[in-house]
Write a protein that holds these residues in place. Structure first.
Motif, PDB file in Angstrom:
ATOM      1  N   CYS A  41       0.837  -1.207   0.000  1.00 42.24           N
ATOM      2  CA  CYS A  41       0.000   0.000   0.000  1.00 42.24           C
ATOM      3  C   CYS A  41       0.871   1.257   0.000  1.00 42.24           C
ATOM      4  O   CYS A  41       0.620   2.197  -0.767  1.00 42.24           O
ATOM      5  CB  CYS A  41      -0.934  -0.038   1.211  1.00 42.24           C
ATOM      6  N   LYS A  95       2.643   6.015  -1.910  1.00 40.91           N
ATOM      7  CA  LYS A  95       3.683   6.983  -1.544  1.00 40.91           C
ATOM      8  C   LYS A  95       4.922   6.876  -2.433  1.00 40.91           C
ATOM      9  O   LYS A  95       5.339   7.856  -3.060  1.00 40.91           O
ATOM     10  CB  LYS A  95       4.117   6.776  -0.077  1.00 40.91           C
ATOM     11  N   CYS A  99      -3.365   3.871   9.732  1.00 40.48           N
ATOM     12  CA  CYS A  99      -2.095   3.337  10.222  1.00 40.48           C
ATOM     13  C   CYS A  99      -1.464   4.197  11.307  1.00 40.48           C
ATOM     14  O   CYS A  99      -0.285   4.049  11.619  1.00 40.48           O
ATOM     15  CB  CYS A  99      -1.117   3.186   9.061  1.00 40.48           C
ATOM     16  N   TRP A 140       1.845   2.398  12.373  1.00 37.17           N
ATOM     17  CA  TRP A 140       1.730   0.948  12.107  1.00 37.17           C
ATOM     18  C   TRP A 140       1.853   0.160  13.419  1.00 37.17           C
ATOM     19  O   TRP A 140       2.587  -0.827  13.523  1.00 37.17           O
ATOM     20  CB  TRP A 140       2.799   0.485  11.113  1.00 37.17           C
TER      21      TRP A 140
HETATM   22  S1  SF4 Z   1       0.525   4.442   5.789  1.00 38.63           S
HETATM   23 FE1  SF4 Z   1      -1.086   2.846   5.668  1.00 38.63          FE
HETATM   24  S2  SF4 Z   1      -2.748   3.698   4.431  1.00 38.63           S
HETATM   25 FE2  SF4 Z   1      -0.940   5.034   4.173  1.00 38.63          FE
HETATM   26  S3  SF4 Z   1      -0.005   4.325   2.313  1.00 38.63           S
HETATM   27 FE3  SF4 Z   1       1.009   3.217   3.993  1.00 38.63          FE
HETATM   28  S4  SF4 Z   1      -0.162   1.349   4.361  1.00 38.63           S
HETATM   29 FE4  SF4 Z   1      -1.384   2.688   3.010  1.00 38.63          FE
END
Ligand code: SF4
Length: 390
Positions: A119, A124, A204, A219
């Motif tokens: 993710c 990102k 997160c 996290w």
């Molecule tokens: S912090 Fe969490 S929601 Fe944000 S990009 Fe990373 S895994 Fe995805």
């Protein structure tokens, strides 16, 4: 110099700006053709407003890259809009993953529940890499006090294969951040007051209890500590960090250089002078006090003074440094005192341009003790009097 190797460019720029303070690094380096084209990457998180404000003062047309993962807190989006409206930054770019990529890899928005690394990579790392294409470097808010590999952090770092990272706040301590925000009356991210000292995406990030590591809310319960824009051996790597790869910790481990100071005066409410051996009571009235807008062409009339005070109405106002430097170039041999809004990070710069002492309020002296002012270990070889002595 852009033809030089990345390492040589970093070394040359570090030598050129070694005793500059954060604001001066931004002010001069961003106009330095040897640095190339640079962007600020900002999360608009807990401390981001410091660099955003500095940039708005010294180079407001510098591109600011804001990564909107579309998973951020509504408070972060509102804060981003608030800062964008308040600061005169002219080139804020909102970076997002493409709709096609989201549809292909995370159509229902639940990828973070199954695979946070994938993710973060989608939302990102890949968008940032694309946004940084064409830039020769990017500005970060990383600091030495954060520990790990960062204790040796320089203003300029090579980032293979071809970019430089610029870390203007490398020498800053937590109190510098707080003082800068206070002095410039900058708005805080609203979630900081609600227990979020480090702010990422909403799914997160959780609040942090007193005494916990500030990043422990990121996290929580997972081994993951970085979003994937992380560095090993000075290189940005993508994807999860191998267990033996020793990623940089994000802790607030303090690594302050211990400086012995000869004289630490008790601190009543009176201001104090910072000199090379510590704090002293304020003694002697200046013969001349120069406001920052003093015409440099008039300085020749003050060369017979014994003590000249140069005013700094704010730490982002560097005109006092120029006045001191010109006085020294004209041959002024008396003492120069800086008064007003300087912080510990700027002491090396002050000494470099010929300022002998800095007058600070008692409250600042309590927050930033003498050892902190003198902690830049190599500035003594570069100060004005040492250079005069050869
Ligand atoms: S912090 Fe969490 S929601 Fe944000 S990009 Fe990373 S895994 Fe995805």
């Amino acid at each position: 110099m852009l033809d030089l190797s990345l390492e040589d460019r970093a070394a040359t720029l570090n030598a050129r700006y070694r005793n500059h303070a954060a604001v001066q690094v931004l002010r001069h380096a961003l106009a330095d053709p040897d640095l190339g084209k640079v962007a600020l990457v900002s999360s608009f998180g807990a401390e981001s407003v410091v660099l955003l404000h500095m940039l708005s003062v010294v180079a407001p047309d510098t591109p600011v890259l804001f990564i909107d993962t579309e998973m951020l807190f509504p408070e972060t989006l509102a804060y981003q809009r608030q800062i964008a409206e308040r600061l005169p930054l002219t080139d804020i770019r909102v970076i997002r993953a493409s709709a096609e990529q989201i549809a292909a890899r995370d159509p229902d928005g639940t990828l973070h529940q199954r695979d946070t690394d994938a993710c973060c990579d989608l939302r990102k790392v890949v968008p940032l890499e694309a946004a940084l294409a064409g830039f020769d470097g990017w500005i970060t808010g990383r600091k030495r006090f954060q520990g790990g590999q960062r204790v040796e952090l320089d203003f300029f770092e090579p980032e293979a294969p071809g970019r430089l990272r610029v870390n203007p706040l490398a020498h800053w301590r937590p109190q510098d951040v707080a003082d800068y925000m206070d002095e410039n009356a900058l708005p805080r991210h609203p979630l900081v007051a609600r227990g979020y000292p480090s702010i990422g995406c909403a799914p997160c990030t959780s609040p942090v209890a007193a005494g916990e590591d500030p990043r422990s809310g990121r996290w929580r319960g997972q081994a993951k500590t970085e979003c994937g824009i992380h560095f090993i051996g000075g290189k940005m790597v993508r994807g999860p960090i191998a267990p033996d790869a020793a990623p940089e910790p994000e802790t607030d481990t303090m690594t302050e250089t211990v400086i012995q100071t000869a004289e630490i005066v008790p601190l009543p409410d009176a201001p104090v002078l910072v000199r090379d051996d510590g704090f002293h009571p304020v003694e002697g009235d200046p013969d001349v006090t120069l406001p920052p807008d003093t015409d440099p062409s008039t300085l020749g009339q003050y060369l017979n003074a014994g003590l000249i005070a140069v005013e700094f109405p704010a730490m982002t106002d560097g005109r006092g440094f120029s006045l001191a430097r010109i006085l020294r170039e004209l041959g002024f041999a008396g003492r120069i005192r800086a008064t007003g809004g300087l912080i510990a990070d700027q002491y090396a710069m002050a000494r470099r341009v010929g300022i002998d002492e800095v007058q600070i309020p008692a409250a600042l002296a309590r927050r930033q003790p003498a050892g902190q002012w003198l902690a830049r270990a190599d500035w003594r070889a570069w100060d004005h009097r040492s250079r005069l002595a050869g």
